[in-house]
Scaffold this motif. Structure first.
Motif, short mmCIF file in Angstrom:
data_model
loop_
_atom_site.label_atom_id
_atom_site.label_comp_id
_atom_site.label_asym_id
_atom_site.label_seq_id
_atom_site.Cartn_x
_atom_site.Cartn_y
_atom_site.Cartn_z
N LEU A 190 -7.49 14.92 -12.15
CA LEU A 190 -6.62 13.79 -11.80
C LEU A 190 -5.70 14.13 -10.63
O LEU A 190 -5.55 13.33 -9.69
N ALA A 191 -5.10 15.34 -10.67
CA ALA A 191 -4.19 15.73 -9.58
C ALA A 191 -4.94 15.88 -8.27
O ALA A 191 -4.49 15.41 -7.22
N GLY A 192 -6.10 16.53 -8.34
CA GLY A 192 -6.88 16.69 -7.11
C GLY A 192 -7.33 15.36 -6.54
O GLY A 192 -7.27 15.14 -5.32
N TRP A 193 -7.78 14.48 -7.41
CA TRP A 193 -8.24 13.16 -6.96
C TRP A 193 -7.09 12.34 -6.37
O TRP A 193 -7.24 11.72 -5.32
N THR A 194 -5.94 12.36 -7.04
CA THR A 194 -4.81 11.56 -6.56
C THR A 194 -4.33 12.02 -5.19
O THR A 194 -4.09 11.20 -4.29
N TRP A 233 0.83 -1.20 0.00
CA TRP A 233 0.00 0.00 0.00
C TRP A 233 0.87 1.26 0.00
O TRP A 233 0.55 2.24 -0.69
N ARG A 234 1.95 1.23 0.75
CA ARG A 234 2.84 2.39 0.75
C ARG A 234 3.47 2.61 -0.62
O ARG A 234 3.60 3.74 -1.10
N ALA A 235 3.87 1.51 -1.25
CA ALA A 235 4.44 1.63 -2.59
C ALA A 235 3.40 2.15 -3.58
O ALA A 235 3.73 2.93 -4.49
N LEU A 236 2.15 1.72 -3.42
CA LEU A 236 1.10 2.20 -4.32
C LEU A 236 0.87 3.70 -4.16
O LEU A 236 0.62 4.42 -5.14
N MET A 237 0.92 4.19 -2.92
CA MET A 237 0.78 5.64 -2.70
C MET A 237 1.85 6.41 -3.46
O MET A 237 1.55 7.39 -4.16
N ALA A 238 3.09 5.97 -3.35
CA ALA A 238 4.17 6.65 -4.07
C ALA A 238 4.01 6.51 -5.58
O ALA A 238 4.24 7.47 -6.33
N TYR A 239 3.59 5.36 -6.03
CA TYR A 239 3.41 5.12 -7.47
C TYR A 239 2.37 6.07 -8.05
O TYR A 239 2.56 6.64 -9.14
N ARG A 240 1.27 6.25 -7.37
CA ARG A 240 0.19 7.11 -7.88
C ARG A 240 0.65 8.56 -8.00
O ARG A 240 0.34 9.24 -8.98
N VAL A 241 1.39 9.04 -7.01
CA VAL A 241 1.85 10.43 -7.06
C VAL A 241 2.88 10.60 -8.18
O VAL A 241 2.82 11.58 -8.96
#
Length: 392
Positions: free
Chosen positions: A46-50, A8-16
């Motif tokens: 997209l930026a606001g949602w992410t 989950w932490r890696a996914l957070m970084a990936y999305r940003v």
């Protein structure tokens, strides 16, 4: 911490990071778009949602199915808007508006729901890519398969990790319950069962009403031993403190193949067993044995001496010898009784008599040590207890 939390932490970084990458790619090709305002509006969303939904992808509890559906919808809408924005490469094989950000939406489904959810999300992304390009090209197939295989693999790994975590938690729960049962069984053996046995012997010797009381105590002892022995494994629980007293002088008991070492911390605890029928011997300087291990070792020695008094006879003599080895403390309890007949220990354990199995070997096993029993009929019994200086 859950085994899937790092994902989950890696996914957070990936999305940003992929959000930033998509914006940079759009800015580099800005002049090629016929309707760039569509791309700008999409990237604002997209930026606001992410950024606003980072807490939702911080763990499985917050990542709801409603959020996943909305997240995947934004990815699909971005793919379908790419040709509308007027960039011809979006149709001929170039990057779509969300670019590789869409993989993050699919991976969120994989981590949350496993490989089946991942397959469904990646299939929807694949259909959206085919629709926006109007044909099924090799590059489209390549991109769809890449996302599909990666997400399914991660989803499968997450399912295996969750199953392993549940198995481990169950095993730890069973071990904790077993250790607690064995702790109670050992304490019962060292207290209640011995009292019942003593009442039975004294009652039988006195006769009359006392004999009836002794008989009832004997029946309760058998019933309690059966209950205690049921389902136990030879792993004891936490240590139990024994009494401490002063040490006596050196022993003349022979000991082949061992050298006398320095005094260990168990010495004050073991010295209380010394008496007219028990000789205690220990060197004069302390050994770095942890106090908890010393107490457990002293309790095991006490159990060994109880067996000597009970089975070796009134005239038997016992010796306690403490030795220091480079990596271990060795305590030997030896008597000059009649010894133990072959097969008697196995029979006693089957009858629920856990003096050797639990109170001696079990205690030593719990602190990483061992107990070896050597007995020859007619030549006495020797119990050698070996405790590493660095215990568990």
């Amino acid at each position: 911490m859950s085994v899937e939390q790092p994902l989950w932490r890696a996914l957070m970084a990936y999305r940003v990071l992929t959000m930033g990458y998509a914006i940079v790619v759009f800015a580099a090709a800005y002049e090629r778009y016929e309707r760039p305002w569509i791309g700008i509006a999409y990237y604002v969303v997209l930026a606001g949602w992410t950024l606003a939904t980072l807490p939702q992808v911080s763990g499985a509890r917050r990542c709801t199915k409603r959020f996943l559906t909305a997240d995947l919808t934004i990815a699909v809408v971005g793919i379908l808007l790419s040709p509308v924005a007027g960039h011809e490469r979006a149709v001929t094989g170039g990057s779509t508006l969300p670019s590789i950000w869409t993989a993050g939406a699919v991976l969120a489904w994989a981590i949350k729901g496993g490989w089946r959810w991942a397959a469904s999300a990646s299939l929807l992304i694949g259909v959206a890519n085919v629709v926006q390009r109007g044909s099924f090209s090799r590059s489209t197939l390549h991109n769809v398969l890449l996302v599909c295989i990666a997400s399914i693999a991660i989803g499968y790994v997450v399912e295996v990790a969750r199953a392993s975590e549940r198995t481990l938690a169950r095993a730890l729960e069973i071990e904790a319950a077993t250790r607690e049962r064995e702790r109670l069984a050992r304490d019962i053996h060292d207290s209640v069962l011995q009292v019942l046995a003593m009442v039975q012997r004294r009652g039988t010797a006195l006769g009359g009403e006392a004999a009836e009381l002794g008989r009832m105590a004997g029946e309760q002892e058998i019933a309690l031993r059966t209950l205690v022995a049921a389902g136990l494994t030879p792993r004891p629980g936490p240590p139990r403190t024994r009494r401490s007293a002063r040490s006596s002088g050196p022993s003349t008991t022979p000991r082949r193949g061992r050298r006398l070492g320095r005094a260990a911390r168990p010495a004050p605890l073991l010295a209380g067993h010394a008496g007219s029928d028990v000789t205690f011997s220990a060197p004069g300087t302390p050994v770095p044995l942890p106090p908890a291990a010393a107490r457990e070792l002293a309790a095991a020695v006490g159990a060994a001496l109880d067996n000597v008094r009970r089975h070796a006879g009134d005239g038997a003599h016992a010796w306690i010898l403490v030795e220091d080895e480079p990596d271990a403390v060795i305590v030997t309890v030896r008597d000059d009784g009649p010894g133990i007949p072959d097969g008697r220990l196995v029979q006693a354990e089957g009858e629920g008599r856990l003096g050797v199995a639990q109170s001696i070997r079990g205690r030593l096993r719990d602190i990483g040590g061992t107990a070896e029993l050597i007995s020859v009929p007619g030549q006495g019994t020797e119990v050698e207890m070996n405790v590493p200086k660095r215990t568990k």
